[in-house]
Design a protein around this motif. Structure first.
Motif, PDB file in Angstrom:
ATOM      1  N   TRP A  19       0.829  -1.207   0.000  1.00  0.00           N
ATOM      2  CA  TRP A  19       0.000   0.000   0.000  1.00  0.00           C
ATOM      3  C   TRP A  19       0.861   1.254   0.000  1.00  0.00           C
ATOM      4  O   TRP A  19       0.556   2.238  -0.694  1.00  0.00           O
ATOM      5  CB  TRP A  19      -0.908  -0.006   1.230  1.00  0.00           C
ATOM      6  CG  TRP A  19      -1.864   1.155   1.270  1.00  0.00           C
ATOM      7  CD1 TRP A  19      -3.114   1.218   0.719  1.00  0.00           C
ATOM      8  CD2 TRP A  19      -1.620   2.433   1.860  1.00  0.00           C
ATOM      9  NE1 TRP A  19      -3.674   2.459   0.932  1.00  0.00           N
ATOM     10  CE2 TRP A  19      -2.766   3.231   1.637  1.00  0.00           C
ATOM     11  CE3 TRP A  19      -0.554   2.989   2.555  1.00  0.00           C
ATOM     12  CZ2 TRP A  19      -2.874   4.527   2.086  1.00  0.00           C
ATOM     13  CZ3 TRP A  19      -0.645   4.297   3.006  1.00  0.00           C
ATOM     14  CH2 TRP A  19      -1.798   5.062   2.771  1.00  0.00           C
ATOM     15  N   LEU A  77      -2.949   2.604  -6.966  1.00  0.00           N
ATOM     16  CA  LEU A  77      -3.117   1.549  -7.958  1.00  0.00           C
ATOM     17  C   LEU A  77      -3.200   2.143  -9.364  1.00  0.00           C
ATOM     18  O   LEU A  77      -3.698   3.254  -9.557  1.00  0.00           O
ATOM     19  CB  LEU A  77      -4.378   0.746  -7.660  1.00  0.00           C
ATOM     20  CG  LEU A  77      -4.405  -0.037  -6.341  1.00  0.00           C
ATOM     21  CD1 LEU A  77      -5.781  -0.687  -6.149  1.00  0.00           C
ATOM     22  CD2 LEU A  77      -3.307  -1.090  -6.303  1.00  0.00           C
ATOM     23  N   ASP A  79     -10.494  -7.175  -7.546  1.00  0.00           N
ATOM     24  CA  ASP A  79      -9.294  -6.741  -6.834  1.00  0.00           C
ATOM     25  C   ASP A  79      -9.078  -7.666  -5.640  1.00  0.00           C
ATOM     26  O   ASP A  79      -9.982  -7.934  -4.865  1.00  0.00           O
ATOM     27  CB  ASP A  79      -9.408  -5.283  -6.374  1.00  0.00           C
ATOM     28  CG  ASP A  79     -10.639  -5.022  -5.533  1.00  0.00           C
ATOM     29  OD1 ASP A  79     -10.504  -4.941  -4.301  1.00  0.00           O
ATOM     30  OD2 ASP A  79     -11.743  -4.888  -6.121  1.00  0.00           O
ATOM     31  N   ILE A 108      -6.998  -8.249  -2.257  1.00  0.00           N
ATOM     32  CA  ILE A 108      -6.174  -7.598  -1.234  1.00  0.00           C
ATOM     33  C   ILE A 108      -6.110  -8.494  -0.002  1.00  0.00           C
ATOM     34  O   ILE A 108      -7.019  -9.278   0.259  1.00  0.00           O
ATOM     35  CB  ILE A 108      -6.728  -6.203  -0.862  1.00  0.00           C
ATOM     36  CG1 ILE A 108      -8.196  -6.299  -0.425  1.00  0.00           C
ATOM     37  CG2 ILE A 108      -6.564  -5.230  -2.015  1.00  0.00           C
ATOM     38  CD1 ILE A 108      -8.796  -4.960  -0.007  1.00  0.00           C
ATOM     39  N   ASN A 143      -0.143  -4.384   4.157  1.00  0.00           N
ATOM     40  CA  ASN A 143      -1.367  -4.369   3.358  1.00  0.00           C
ATOM     41  C   ASN A 143      -0.960  -4.579   1.903  1.00  0.00           C
ATOM     42  O   ASN A 143      -0.283  -3.724   1.313  1.00  0.00           O
ATOM     43  CB  ASN A 143      -2.079  -3.034   3.548  1.00  0.00           C
ATOM     44  CG  ASN A 143      -3.382  -2.952   2.780  1.00  0.00           C
ATOM     45  OD1 ASN A 143      -3.850  -3.947   2.225  1.00  0.00           O
ATOM     46  ND2 ASN A 143      -3.960  -1.765   2.747  1.00  0.00           N
ATOM     47  N   PHE A 166      -1.634  -5.753  -2.220  1.00  0.00           N
ATOM     48  CA  PHE A 166      -2.518  -5.903  -3.372  1.00  0.00           C
ATOM     49  C   PHE A 166      -1.936  -7.008  -4.253  1.00  0.00           C
ATOM     50  O   PHE A 166      -0.798  -6.919  -4.710  1.00  0.00           O
ATOM     51  CB  PHE A 166      -2.604  -4.590  -4.153  1.00  0.00           C
ATOM     52  CG  PHE A 166      -3.560  -4.623  -5.303  1.00  0.00           C
ATOM     53  CD1 PHE A 166      -4.904  -4.370  -5.127  1.00  0.00           C
ATOM     54  CD2 PHE A 166      -3.101  -4.922  -6.587  1.00  0.00           C
ATOM     55  CE1 PHE A 166      -5.793  -4.404  -6.194  1.00  0.00           C
ATOM     56  CE2 PHE A 166      -3.966  -4.970  -7.660  1.00  0.00           C
ATOM     57  CZ  PHE A 166      -5.335  -4.709  -7.458  1.00  0.00           C
ATOM     58  N   SER A 190      -5.728 -10.115  -9.539  1.00  0.00           N
ATOM     59  CA  SER A 190      -6.597  -8.953  -9.767  1.00  0.00           C
ATOM     60  C   SER A 190      -6.617  -8.647 -11.264  1.00  0.00           C
ATOM     61  O   SER A 190      -5.593  -8.746 -11.946  1.00  0.00           O
ATOM     62  CB  SER A 190      -6.079  -7.737  -8.999  1.00  0.00           C
ATOM     63  OG  SER A 190      -6.018  -7.994  -7.617  1.00  0.00           O
ATOM     64  N   GLN A 240      -9.114   1.032  -5.315  1.00  0.00           N
ATOM     65  CA  GLN A 240      -8.276   1.836  -4.428  1.00  0.00           C
ATOM     66  C   GLN A 240      -8.995   2.146  -3.117  1.00  0.00           C
ATOM     67  O   GLN A 240      -8.390   2.148  -2.034  1.00  0.00           O
ATOM     68  CB  GLN A 240      -7.861   3.132  -5.119  1.00  0.00           C
ATOM     69  CG  GLN A 240      -6.911   4.009  -4.306  1.00  0.00           C
ATOM     70  CD  GLN A 240      -5.536   3.377  -4.147  1.00  0.00           C
ATOM     71  OE1 GLN A 240      -4.914   3.008  -5.120  1.00  0.00           O
ATOM     72  NE2 GLN A 240      -5.073   3.267  -2.903  1.00  0.00           N
ATOM     73  N   TYR A 291      -8.811  -0.833  -0.952  1.00  0.00           N
ATOM     74  CA  TYR A 291      -7.425  -0.958  -0.511  1.00  0.00           C
ATOM     75  C   TYR A 291      -7.120   0.021   0.625  1.00  0.00           C
ATOM     76  O   TYR A 291      -6.491  -0.326   1.629  1.00  0.00           O
ATOM     77  CB  TYR A 291      -6.528  -0.692  -1.715  1.00  0.00           C
ATOM     78  CG  TYR A 291      -5.120  -1.212  -1.625  1.00  0.00           C
ATOM     79  CD1 TYR A 291      -4.758  -2.239  -0.757  1.00  0.00           C
ATOM     80  CD2 TYR A 291      -4.125  -0.669  -2.450  1.00  0.00           C
ATOM     81  CE1 TYR A 291      -3.457  -2.710  -0.709  1.00  0.00           C
ATOM     82  CE2 TYR A 291      -2.827  -1.134  -2.408  1.00  0.00           C
ATOM     83  CZ  TYR A 291      -2.495  -2.158  -1.533  1.00  0.00           C
ATOM     84  OH  TYR A 291      -1.204  -2.623  -1.483  1.00  0.00           O
ATOM     85  N   ASP A 292      -7.593   1.256   0.479  1.00  0.00           N
ATOM     86  CA  ASP A 292      -7.396   2.269   1.523  1.00  0.00           C
ATOM     87  C   ASP A 292      -8.164   1.907   2.796  1.00  0.00           C
ATOM     88  O   ASP A 292      -7.685   2.147   3.904  1.00  0.00           O
ATOM     89  CB  ASP A 292      -7.850   3.639   1.021  1.00  0.00           C
ATOM     90  CG  ASP A 292      -6.937   4.189  -0.064  1.00  0.00           C
ATOM     91  OD1 ASP A 292      -5.827   3.661  -0.226  1.00  0.00           O
ATOM     92  OD2 ASP A 292      -7.352   5.145  -0.765  1.00  0.00           O
ATOM     93  N   GLU A 328      -6.304  -0.522   4.710  1.00  0.00           N
ATOM     94  CA  GLU A 328      -5.139   0.103   5.324  1.00  0.00           C
ATOM     95  C   GLU A 328      -5.477   0.702   6.688  1.00  0.00           C
ATOM     96  O   GLU A 328      -4.661   0.652   7.621  1.00  0.00           O
ATOM     97  CB  GLU A 328      -4.578   1.186   4.400  1.00  0.00           C
ATOM     98  CG  GLU A 328      -3.447   2.010   4.982  1.00  0.00           C
ATOM     99  CD  GLU A 328      -2.195   1.207   5.296  1.00  0.00           C
ATOM    100  OE1 GLU A 328      -1.335   1.731   6.037  1.00  0.00           O
ATOM    101  OE2 GLU A 328      -2.071   0.061   4.813  1.00  0.00           O
TER     102      GLU A 328
END
Length: 382
Positions: free
Chosen positions: A33, A38, A56, A58, A81, A83, A88, A103, A106-107, A110
Motif C-alpha cells: 500500500w 493503484l 481486486d 487484497i 497491506n 494488493f 486482480s 483503491q 485498498y485504503d 489500510e
C-alpha cells in the motif's frame, strides 16, 4: 463427519487467505500500500470468473521483525497491506471507476491494518488471535460501501466514501513501535482497598483491619520507591488495659479503634511484559492502633505503636488495549490513552513485623493484601 472436515478446511483456508504469515514477499506479484496508488499495470491477473468484469484481491500479511534500541533488541510483528497483482484483473467491460473503487477498498483495509499494527506494537499479542474480529468489521464496512456506491458506479457516493476513508487515514497515522522500557523516571499513584490480618501475639489481641489503600511511587527504570498508606478500623478481641498519663484506659472488646499503617519500601521490577509485571519490595513499616479521648476541654489520642520491617510482592495486571467500533463509521479507529501511560490493577501481598510498645509489649506479624488501580505516567524518555 464429512461436514465437520469440510468446515475445518474452510476455516483454515479463510485464515490463510486473510492473515498469512510469511518472512518475504515476492515484490513482482504484490504491491504494498505504501508504494503508491493503484494503476492499470497492477491488474495482471486473468479473468477466471464469468460475468465479473473486474476483481481486486487484497490481503494482510504479517512478518517477524526486530529493532535494536539503546542496547536492547525488540522483536515485533509487522503487518503489511498487500494488493495481489496476479489475482486482480480489469476487463474492457469494467466500469470507468473500477480502479478508483479498488483503491477505496485498498485504503479501507489500510485503516484496519494500522489499527492491528498499533495493537501489536503496543504489546497486545492477543490481536494475533483476535484480528479476525477486526476483519469481520472490515467486511461489514466494505459491504456497506459496495451497496451505497453500487460497486463504484455511483460517482457521488464513491467520492463521499473516498473523502471519508482518506480522513480516517489522516486521523490514524502509521503506528510507531513502542519500547517496553523507554521511560527513565516515573511517577505513579494508586488507590484501592486492603485487608491486614494480625498474627502471633498481636493476632490474639486484634481482629483484621479492612482499610483504604493510598499509594505513591517514584521509579527509575526498574527501581522504585513505594510509599503506602492504609487507614481503617480494627476491633480488640478482648478488653485491653493501657496506662496513659497516669490513668488507666480500657479498649473494650469489639469497639472500633482506628488503624493506621504506613510503609516505605524499595522495589525492583524483576519481570515485565506489556500485560504483567512482578515487583518484590522490602522496607520500613509503621503501624498504630489508636483511639481518641476527651480529657476535660482537650482531646488526647491513646496509641499502641509499632516500628518494624515489611516485605512483599506486587503483581501488576496491566490493562489490555480496548478497541470500540463506531456503528456505521466503525473503521475510524482511535488509539486510547497516551503512549507513556500504563494503567494496571495492582495486587500486593505483604508481611510486616510488629513490635508494639506502650505499657504492653507484644510481637508477631501482620499479613496484608491490597487491590488498587495503579496509574503510571512516564516523565522523561530515553
Amino acid at each position: 463427519m464429512q461436514n465437520t472436515f469440510l468446515r475445518f478446511l474452510l476455516l483454515i483456508s479463510l485464515l490463510l487467505f486473510f492473515f498469512p504469515v510469511h518472512t518475504q514477499t515476492n515484490e513482482t506479484d504484490v504491491k504494498k500500500w505504501k508504494s503508491g496508488k493503484l494503476s492499470q499495470e497492477d491488474f495482471k491477473g486473468q479473468n477466471t470468473f464469468k460475468g465479473i468484469p473486474s476483481k481486486d484481491s487484497i490481503r494482510l500479511e504479517i512478518t517477524n521483525g526486530k529493532e535494536k534500541y539503546n542496547g536492547i533488541t525488540y522483536k515485533y510483528y509487522k503487518v503489511e497491506n498487500l494488493f495481489d497483482r496476479k489475482n486482480s484483473y480489469i476487463t474492457d467491460s469494467a466500469n470507468i471507476n473500477a480502479i478508483r473503487f479498488a483503491q477505496l477498498n485498498y485504503d479501507l483495509l489500510e485503516v484496519y491494518r494500522r489499527f492491528i499494527q498499533q495493537q501489536l506494537f503496543a504489546g497486545n499479542y492477543n490481536m494475533i488471535a483476535d484480528y479476525k474480529y477486526v476483519l469481520d468489521d472490515f467486511e461489514k464496512q466494505k459491504k456497506i460501501i459496495d451497496e451505497e456506491t453500487k460497486n463504484g458506479l455511483n460517482e457521488n457516493r464513491l467520492e463521499e466514501w473516498e473523502l471519508y476513508v482518506n480522513k480516517a487515514l489522516v486521523e490514524n497515522p502509521e503506528p510507531v513501535l513502542q519500547k517496553t522500557f523507554k521511560r527513565k523516571f516515573n511517577v505513579s499513584v494508586y488507590l484501592g482497598g486492603s485487608y491486614i490480618i494480625p498474627t502471633g501475639d498481636i493476632g490474639k489481641l486484634y481482629n483484621a483491619a479492612p482499610c483504604l489503600n493510598l499509594g505513591f511511587e517514584l521509579g527509575w527504570q526498574r527501581i522504585y520507591l513505594m510509599f503506602d498508606y492504609n487507614i481503617g478500623n480494627a476491633t480488640p478481641k478482648e478488653d485491653i488495659l493501657l496506662l496513659y498519663d497516669g490513668s488507666n484506659k480500657i479498649w473494650e472488646r469489639g469497639k472500633n479503634l482506628q488503624y493506621l499503617n504506613g510503609m516505605f519500601s524499595l522495589a525492583y521490577e524483576i519481570y515485565s511484559t506489556p500485560r504483567f509485571a512482578l515487583i518484590p519490595f522490602a522496607g520500613y513499616n509503621g503501624s498504630t492502633y489508636s483511639k481518641k479521648y476527651k480529657n476535660e476541654d482537650k482531646y488526647m489520642i491513646l496509641k499502641n505503636e509499632s516500628n518494624s520491617w515489611n516485605a512483599g510482592l506486587c503483581f501488576d495486571f496491566r490493562f489490555k488495549n480496548i478497541y470500540n467500533f463506531r456503528a456505521a463509521q466503525s473503521f475510524i479507529l482511535r488509539n486510547a490513552g497516551g503512549e507513556n501511560d500504563i494503567y494496571s490493577i495492582r495486587t500486593k501481598i505483604f508481611i510486616t513485623g510488629t513490635n508494639y510498645k506502650s505499657d504492653i509489649n507484644i510481637g508477631g506479624s501482620q499479613i496484608g493484601i491490597s487491590l488498587a488501580l495503579h496509574i503510571n505516567a512516564g516523565i522523561l524518555k530515553r
